[in-house]
Design a protein around this motif. Structure first.
Motif, PDB file in Angstrom:
ATOM      1  N   ALA A 114      31.293-104.637 -68.123  1.00 22.97           N
ATOM      2  CA  ALA A 114      31.822-105.838 -67.486  1.00 22.97           C
ATOM      3  C   ALA A 114      30.868-106.357 -66.410  1.00 22.97           C
ATOM      4  N   LEU A 115      30.323-105.452 -65.611  1.00 21.91           N
ATOM      5  CA  LEU A 115      29.390-105.856 -64.549  1.00 21.91           C
ATOM      6  C   LEU A 115      28.068-106.351 -65.117  1.00 21.91           C
ATOM      7  N   GLN A 116      27.632-105.770 -66.230  1.00 19.92           N
ATOM      8  CA  GLN A 116      26.413-106.247 -66.878  1.00 19.92           C
ATOM      9  C   GLN A 116      26.600-107.666 -67.396  1.00 19.92           C
ATOM     10  N   MET A 117      27.758-107.935 -68.015  1.00 17.08           N
ATOM     11  CA  MET A 117      28.072-109.289 -68.472  1.00 17.08           C
ATOM     12  C   MET A 117      28.080-110.260 -67.291  1.00 17.08           C
ATOM     13  N   GLU A 152      29.558-104.304 -55.643  1.00 11.95           N
ATOM     14  CA  GLU A 152      29.074-104.380 -57.027  1.00 11.95           C
ATOM     15  C   GLU A 152      29.061-105.819 -57.527  1.00 11.95           C
ATOM     16  N   ILE A 153      30.095-106.569 -57.183  1.00 13.91           N
ATOM     17  CA  ILE A 153      30.178-107.976 -57.610  1.00 13.91           C
ATOM     18  C   ILE A 153      29.056-108.786 -56.965  1.00 13.91           C
ATOM     19  N   THR A 157      25.942-110.768 -58.954  1.00 14.59           N
ATOM     20  CA  THR A 157      25.985-112.234 -59.025  1.00 14.59           C
ATOM     21  C   THR A 157      25.032-112.940 -58.079  1.00 14.59           C
ATOM     22  N   GLY A 158      24.588-112.286 -57.031  1.00 15.57           N
ATOM     23  CA  GLY A 158      23.623-112.889 -56.120  1.00 15.57           C
ATOM     24  C   GLY A 158      24.109-114.196 -55.523  1.00 15.57           C
ATOM     25  N   ASN A 159      23.300-115.250 -55.680  1.00 17.17           N
ATOM     26  CA  ASN A 159      23.597-116.544 -55.068  1.00 17.17           C
ATOM     27  C   ASN A 159      24.422-117.471 -55.947  1.00 17.17           C
ATOM     28  N   ASN A 174      32.625-113.748 -54.382  1.00 19.75           N
ATOM     29  CA  ASN A 174      31.393-113.180 -53.831  1.00 19.75           C
ATOM     30  C   ASN A 174      30.983-113.972 -52.585  1.00 19.75           C
ATOM     31  N   LYS A 175      29.909-113.535 -51.935  1.00 24.49           N
ATOM     32  CA  LYS A 175      29.490-114.187 -50.692  1.00 24.49           C
ATOM     33  C   LYS A 175      29.149-115.651 -50.916  1.00 24.49           C
TER      34      LYS A 175
END
Length: 593
Positions: A114-117, A152-153, A157-159, A174-175
């Motif tokens: 799921a996190l890879q997706m 982890e999220i 996902t970054g920016n 996320n941030k």
């Protein structure tokens, strides 16, 4: 006289034979294991279709007599054929508009996958758009048996702004998402919701329903929408996804932030073009807290409910069925099992009575979200009061969900002519439910066997796409095995069904909720030609694999709307998802890995 009567009988018999011989099939499915769900003719090997109706059901030799030079012949090669599935509680109109924007974790087996997706989709999502995972999953389906962390999220996902909805209990931003929405340490909590903050008072990114889902609904509504052409494409692909799971009929239950008629424009256009690939009667969901009566009075003035419901079956049905599942916001007993059961306000009864009274007087069917028995008791008090003043007199009405309904209240529902639409929410939340209410309570939630014994109209649904997955086979798996998606067998043996019982609930049972069971949900001559050829033998496959069932061929109204493998040649071509970065183009919908 007796001789004359006998001659007439013989002539009528000969006439019926000639008439049958003159009828020819537009399509014939042969060499199938046909589960008819017709108690008078339970099994067959071939089905003939003429137009949008079933012409005959029987042996290959019998049915092939309906063949002519233009008949389409489909050789099932021993595969199972069932009536089309009927989801009595799904949010197609809303879900279709957003399907192409959503990364689906439905059916994903590991959190690492799921996190890879999530990471891959964040990298391809363009500036100005979001990554969104909008329900349909539970931490218990993952091998890791846990939720993702915000760290982890954020790493994945970054920016790229990201929103992840977990059931109707919580959501993660996320941030970048917090920054995009302007959520800071000074942002107030909405009523019934919590913006979690750390020890420095900064928002962490966790939004919690306490227990009202408004904070989740309202945040999701702020995310960008697709263009009109993209929404049309998105809705078509969502319906194709449902067809791939064997769904041919849906009762749409409305939804929060789904305004009528504005947000129905996409499905309205598809209906006018005869491009809907599911039958789609729908309910109107009140949107304005405290002003729900105004909503319904306005809609009653707009819609002739009797005219709406007299729709020709030659085209795919699309019409207003009634009011609900939200009739008044004060009656919303949200099923966030991580929090205590909500106590409904004292004003609920008067507000609900005003709305139901208007609906009954105008002969509008209604449905009502009802999770807990305590709420159902109060709702039934209101319905009984209305019934004394204006008799329901056979008007269609039913409860949705009813996880903890009592036998006493089931009997009251039966007396009032009501029904129940159950969903597989417990397949996703059994572990959470048990942690609050205990395993004994969970073993009979909802009390399906009692519903059947009492004789209440009982349909099956999914409540997709947010609370649970739109995959009806998860629901059928849950009914048969009594297990959650995490593999926990929580339902009592007495509350588990055999495979035919479960299939009937998701076909003719759902049809019965809106009095449609006389022409669908059974493979029988004269019934609507809504059929599904399955990927596996439903009656013999290992029970654990039921939730992974798919369709190889789906027929709606006598026409193929979906095909896969060697049967793709019978089906219309499926377009690419728009926009091109859509997760659908890279992962599809329901996952199995």
């Amino acid at each position: 006289m007796r001789i004359i009567i006998n001659q007439i009988v013989v002539l009528l018999f000969l006439f019926s034979i000639v008439s049958a011989a003159q009828k020819k099939a537009t399509m014939i499915v042969t060499n199938a294991k046909v589960i008819t769900l017709d108690d008078a003719n339970q099994n067959a090997e071939a089905v003939a279709i003429s137009g949008n109706k079933i012409l005959g059901v029987g042996s290959n030799s019998m049915i092939l007599k309906y063949k002519n030079s233009s008949t389409i012949i489909v050789d099932a090669k021993g595969r199972t054929l069932i009536p089309g599935l009927y989801d009595s509680h799904l949010h197609v109109i809303r879900g279709g508009r957003f399907y192409n924007t959503e990364l689906r974790w439905d059916g994903v087996k590991t959190l690492s996958r799921a996190l890879q997706m999530l990471k891959e989709q964040a990298e391809r999502t363009p500036e100005g758009q979001w990554v969104r995972v909008v329900g349909g999953w539970s931490e218990y389906q993952f091998e890791e048996k846990r939720l993702p962390t915000l760290d982890e999220i954020n790493r994945a996902t970054g920016n790229t702004p990201t929103f992840i909805l977990h059931l109707y209990g919580e959501a993660y931003l996320n941030k970048a998402g917090l920054l995009k929405l302007g959520i800071t340490e000074t942002t107030p909590n909405p009523k019934g919701g919590l913006i979690q903050k750390d020890i420095l008072g900064q928002p962490t990114g966790l939004l919690v329903a306490e227990p009202n889902a408004f904070i989740l609904y309202s945040t999701l509504s702020k995310l960008p929408e697709l263009s009109e052409s993209e929404k049309l494409n998105s809705t078509l692909l969502f319906m194709t996804e449902l067809n791939s799971l064997g769904v041919t009929s849906v009762i749409d239950a409305g939804g929060g932030f789904q305004n009528f008629p504005e947000d129905y424009a996409i499905t309205e256009e598809l209906a006018k073009k005869n491009q809907l690939t599911v039958r789609l009667p729908y309910y109107l969901f009140a949107q304005k807290p405290g002003k729900e009566l105004e909503d319904y009075q306005h809609w009653i003035g707009m819609v002739d409910i009797e005219e709406q419901q007299v729709k020709k079956e030659e085209v795919t049905e699309y019409y207003v069925e009634g009011g609900g599942e939200n009739l008044v916001s004060s009656a919303a007993d949200f099923e966030n099992f991580t929090k205590p059961r909500p106590d409904l306000p004292e004003v609920m009864e008067s507000q609900l009575k005003n709305v139901i009274a208007v609906l009954v007087k105008n002969r509008w069917p209604f449905r009502l979200h009802a999770t807990y028995n305590e709420s159902i008791t109060r709702f039934l008090n209101v319905i009984e009061e209305v019934n004394k003043e204006t008799p329901l007199n056979g008007l269609v009405w039913f409860f949705d969900h009813a996880e903890t309904v009592s036998v006493e209240n089931l009997k009251r529902i039966k007396v009032l002519g009501g029904g129940i639409s159950i969903q597989h929410r417990m397949a996703y939340q059994a572990e959470t439910f048990i942690s609050r209410y205990g395993s004994v309570a969970a073993s009979d939630s909802p009390p399906i066997r009692k519903m059947i014994e009492i004789g209440i109209k009982l349909g099956g649904g999914t409540d997709g796409t947010r609370v649970a997955s739109y995959n009806p086979w998860v629901g059928i798996y849950w009914l048969v095995t009594g297990k959650s998606m995490g593999g926990l067998e929580f339902a009592a043996k007495a509350n588990q069904l055999d495979r035919i019982e479960a299939l009937k609930i998701y076909t003719q049972g759902s049809a019965s909720l809106v009095n449609q069971e006389k022409n669908r949900g059974v493979i029988k001559a004269g019934f609507l030609a809504d059929l599904v050829m399955l990927s596996e033998d439903y009656q013999t496959i290992d029970a654990e694999k039921i939730k992974d069932m798919r369709s190889f061929l789906t027929i709606l109204n006598g026409k193929v709307v979906y095909g896969s493998g060697e049967f793709i040649k019978f089906a219309p071509k499926v377009p690419k998802a728009l926009p091109i970065w859509s997760p659908v183009n890279f992962y599809g919908g329901y996952q199995n890995k």
